[in-house]
Design a protein around this motif. Structure first.
Motif, PDB file in Angstrom:
ATOM      1  N   LEU A 245       0.830  -1.214   0.000  1.00 31.69           N
ATOM      2  CA  LEU A 245       0.000   0.000   0.000  1.00 31.69           C
ATOM      3  C   LEU A 245       0.860   1.259   0.000  1.00 31.69           C
ATOM      4  O   LEU A 245       0.595   2.220  -0.727  1.00 31.69           O
ATOM      5  CB  LEU A 245      -0.922  -0.019   1.227  1.00 31.69           C
ATOM      6  N   VAL A 246       1.924   1.226   0.804  1.00 33.76           N
ATOM      7  CA  VAL A 246       2.799   2.406   0.903  1.00 33.76           C
ATOM      8  C   VAL A 246       3.572   2.619  -0.396  1.00 33.76           C
ATOM      9  O   VAL A 246       3.626   3.736  -0.935  1.00 33.76           O
ATOM     10  CB  VAL A 246       3.766   2.243   2.095  1.00 33.76           C
ATOM     11  N   LEU A 247       4.177   1.544  -0.923  1.00 27.97           N
ATOM     12  CA  LEU A 247       5.034   1.676  -2.112  1.00 27.97           C
ATOM     13  C   LEU A 247       4.251   1.948  -3.396  1.00 27.97           C
ATOM     14  O   LEU A 247       4.711   2.690  -4.267  1.00 27.97           O
ATOM     15  CB  LEU A 247       5.863   0.395  -2.301  1.00 27.97           C
ATOM     16  N   VAL A 248       3.080   1.340  -3.506  1.00 23.73           N
ATOM     17  CA  VAL A 248       2.361   1.398  -4.786  1.00 23.73           C
ATOM     18  C   VAL A 248       1.332   2.522  -4.828  1.00 23.73           C
ATOM     19  O   VAL A 248       1.074   3.093  -5.887  1.00 23.73           O
ATOM     20  CB  VAL A 248       1.684   0.034  -5.063  1.00 23.73           C
ATOM     21  N   VAL A 249       0.768   2.867  -3.673  1.00 24.12           N
ATOM     22  CA  VAL A 249      -0.326   3.867  -3.682  1.00 24.12           C
ATOM     23  C   VAL A 249       0.066   5.150  -2.956  1.00 24.12           C
ATOM     24  O   VAL A 249       0.047   6.237  -3.531  1.00 24.12           O
ATOM     25  CB  VAL A 249      -1.604   3.262  -3.043  1.00 24.12           C
ATOM     26  N   LEU A 250       0.415   5.023  -1.654  1.00 22.79           N
ATOM     27  CA  LEU A 250       0.558   6.217  -0.815  1.00 22.79           C
ATOM     28  C   LEU A 250       1.757   7.080  -1.198  1.00 22.79           C
ATOM     29  O   LEU A 250       1.620   8.296  -1.366  1.00 22.79           O
ATOM     30  CB  LEU A 250       0.652   5.800   0.652  1.00 22.79           C
TER      31      LEU A 250
END
Length: 447
Positions: A245-250
Motif C-alpha cells: 500500500l505504501v510503495l504502490v499507492v501512498l
C-alpha cells in the motif's frame, strides 16, 4: 526436490486461483491495448482523409482570397503511436495525439483536447503495465507470505530441519518455484501481447521485459527478507500488504502532491491571458508599430513595408497574430520548464520507489509519458513556424491561392523518441534487489 515442490505448489488453491486471475486480467489488458491502438490508427486515418477534403472545401469557398482562406485552413501534425503503447498507455489517453492548427496565434490552439469520457479518465486503463505494477506484487505476497511460517505452524519445520541438508536451501527452492512460475506467466503475457499488438521483438521490447522481470524480482527479494524474520503468517501478510500500500499507492500520491504544491504553474493561465491581450490590444494600436515589432523577428519581410493606417490589411492582421504568441512566449516557456522540472523531480524520487520507477520507465519505453507529450508540443511549435514562414511572403505580396503547392500540406507525423536509457532504467531496480538481498543475508547470519 524442485519437481516435488513445483507439483505441491501448483496443486494448491492459492496458486490455481491466483494464476487464473492474473491470466484473466492480463488477457483483458491486452484487449484494452489492442482497442487503444485501433482507435489511434482510426484517428490517424481520418486525419489524413479529412485534411485533403478540408483544404478542397475551403478553396471552393474562399479560393479567390488567400489570406481569408488561411484564416480557416488547419494543418495537421500527428503524434505517431508506438505499438508498445498498447502495453503501457500512460498519458496518451489524456493528451491529444493530433494537433490541427491554423497559422494564427498558436498558444490558444496547442491545448485543445479531444472529447473524452471523464469517467473513463477517472478509472484509467487496465493496461498490462497496470497488471505488472499493481497486480503481480499482490500475487507474490499471496504466494510467499507463509513460505516459512506455514511449515512451522503445521509442525513440519522440525521434519525439514532433520531431512533437508540446508533449511535455507529449502526456503530458497520454494521461493524459486514461485518466482519461475510467475516469471513464466509474465513472459507468456508479454509474448502473447506482442503478437496480438504487432510489437516488434527489438531492443525496446527487451528493455520492457527486463524492467518487468526486475520489478518482479524486487518484490521476491523484499518478501524473502520478511520471511527471514521468521514471524507468523498473520504478521507477514499484514506487513507485506502494508508495504504494498505504501510503495504502490501512498508514496506516489504523496510525492505527486508534494511536487505539484512545490512547483505550481500559474503560467498556465497567464499564458492564455497574455496571448489574447497581445493580439486584441493591437486592434487599438497603429499598424506601423505592430509591423515594426513583427519585422524585428522576421527582418527578411521588412521590404514589404507598411500599409496605410486606415483600412484593413491582412499582412498587419497576421503580424498581430504573431505578436500574441510573442507576448506570451516568456510565460509559455516558463510553464514548459516547470512541467519538465516536475517530471524530472518525479524521476529522482522514483529512484528509491521501485513501483513508481517501474511505471515511469514503462511509460518512457512505450513513449507515452508526459515528457513525450511535451516533446510533441515543442515539435508543434516548429511545425507551426515552418507553415507560417511558407505563407507569410505570399500574404504580404498578395499572391493567389493558385500559387500555393497544396499537395505538400499533408498531415505530418511526429515519431516517438526511440531513445532507451538502459542503465537509468535498470540500475535502480538492481540496486533495490541487492539492498533487500543484503538485508536477508544479514538476517540469516544473525540466526
Amino acid at each position: 526436490m524442485y519437481r516435488l515442490l513445483f507439483r505441491q505448489f501448483v496443486r494448491t488453491k492459492t496458486c490455481q486461483i491466483g494464476l487464473a486471475l492474473v491470466l484473466l486480467l492480463g488477457g483483458i489488458s491486452i484487449i484494452t491495448g489492442k482497442q487503444f491502438l485501433i482507435n489511434q490508427a482510426k484517428i490517424a486515418d481520418q486525419v489524413v482523409e479529412k485534411q485533403l477534403t478540408h483544404i478542397e472545401r475551403n478553396i471552393d469557398l474562399h479560393g479567390d482570397d488567400l489570406p481569408l482562406l488561411l484564416y480557416y485552413l488547419k494543418f495537421t501534425l500527428v503524434h505517431a503511436t508506438h505499438p508498445l503503447s498498447g502495453f503501457s498507455i500512460g498519458q496518451r489517453d489524456l493528451n491529444p495525439s493530433v494537433q490541427s492548427v491554423t497559422i494564427l496565434t498558436l498558444e490558444g490552439q496547442k491545448y485543445d483536447t479531444d472529447l473524452v469520457n471523464p469517467t473513463k479518465l477517472l478509472y484509467g486503463n487496465l493496461d498490462l503495465s497496470f497488471i505488472i505494477v499493481y497486480v503481480f506484487p499482490l500475487l507474490i505476497i499471496a504466494f510467499t507470505y507463509n513460505l516459512f511460517s506455514e511449515e512451522e505452524e503445521s509442525g513440519t519445520w522440525k521434519l525439514v530441519n532433520v531431512m533437508a541438508k540446508s533449511t535455507l536451501a529449502f526456503l530458497v527452492a520454494k521461493l524459486s518455484v514461485r518466482f519461475v512460475l510467475l516469471a513464466l506467466v509474465m513472459i507468456l503475457l508479454l509474448v502473447v501481447g506482442a503478437l496480438v499488438l504487432g510489437i516488434s521483438f527489438d531492443g525496446a521490447l527487451l528493455l520492457f521485459v527486463m524492467t518487468s522481470l526486475l520489478y518482479l524480482t524486487f518484490w521476491f527479494a523484499l518478501c524473502f527478507w520478511l520471511i527471514c524474520l521468521k514471524r507468523n503468517s498473520n504478521f507477514n501478510a499484514l506487513a507485506l500488504l502494508s508495504i504494498w500500500l505504501v510503495l504502490v499507492v501512498l508514496l506516489p500520491a504523496f510525492i505527486n502532491s508534494y511536487i505539484t504544491t512545490k512547483h505550481p504553474v500559474p503560467e498556465a493561465l497567464s499564458t492564455m491571458i497574455k496571448q489574447r491581450d497581445g493580439t486584441h490590444k493591437k486592434w487599438d494600436s497603429n499598424k506601423k508599430e505592430t509591423l515594426e515589432a513583427f519585422y524585428k523577428d522576421y527582418p527578411q519581410f521588412a521590404s514589404f513595408g507598411f500599409p496605410p493606417e486606415k483600412g484593413f490589411d491582412w499582412g498587419w492582421y497576421y503580424a498581430m497574430q504573431h505578436l500574441g504568441d510573442v507576448e506570451s512566449r516568456e510565460d509559455s516557456q516558463a510553464m514548459q520548464q516547470k512541467i519538465r522540472l516536475r517530471e524530472e523531480m518525479s524521476k529522482q524520487w522514483a529512484q528509491v520507489i521501485p513501483s513508481m520507477h517501474t511505471q515511469l520507465a514503462l511509460n518512457n519505453i512505450a513513449g507515452t509519458g508526459l515528457l513525450d507529450h511535451m516533446d510533441f508540443l515543442s515539435h508543434t511549435n516548429e511545425f507551426h513556424e515552418q507553415t507560417r514562414l511558407y505563407f507569410y511572403p505570399k500574404i504580404f505580396s498578395d499572391k493567389d491561392p493558385e500559387s500555393v503547392e497544396w499537395d505538400r500540406f499533408k498531415p505530418e507525423y511526429f515519431q516517438v523518441n526511440g531513445k532507451m536509457e538502459w542503465i537509468a532504467t535498470l540500475f535502480p531496480l538492481v540496486l533495490s534487489i541487492v539492498f533487500f538481498m543484503g538485508l536477508s543475508f544479514v538476517q540469516i547470519r544473525k540466526k
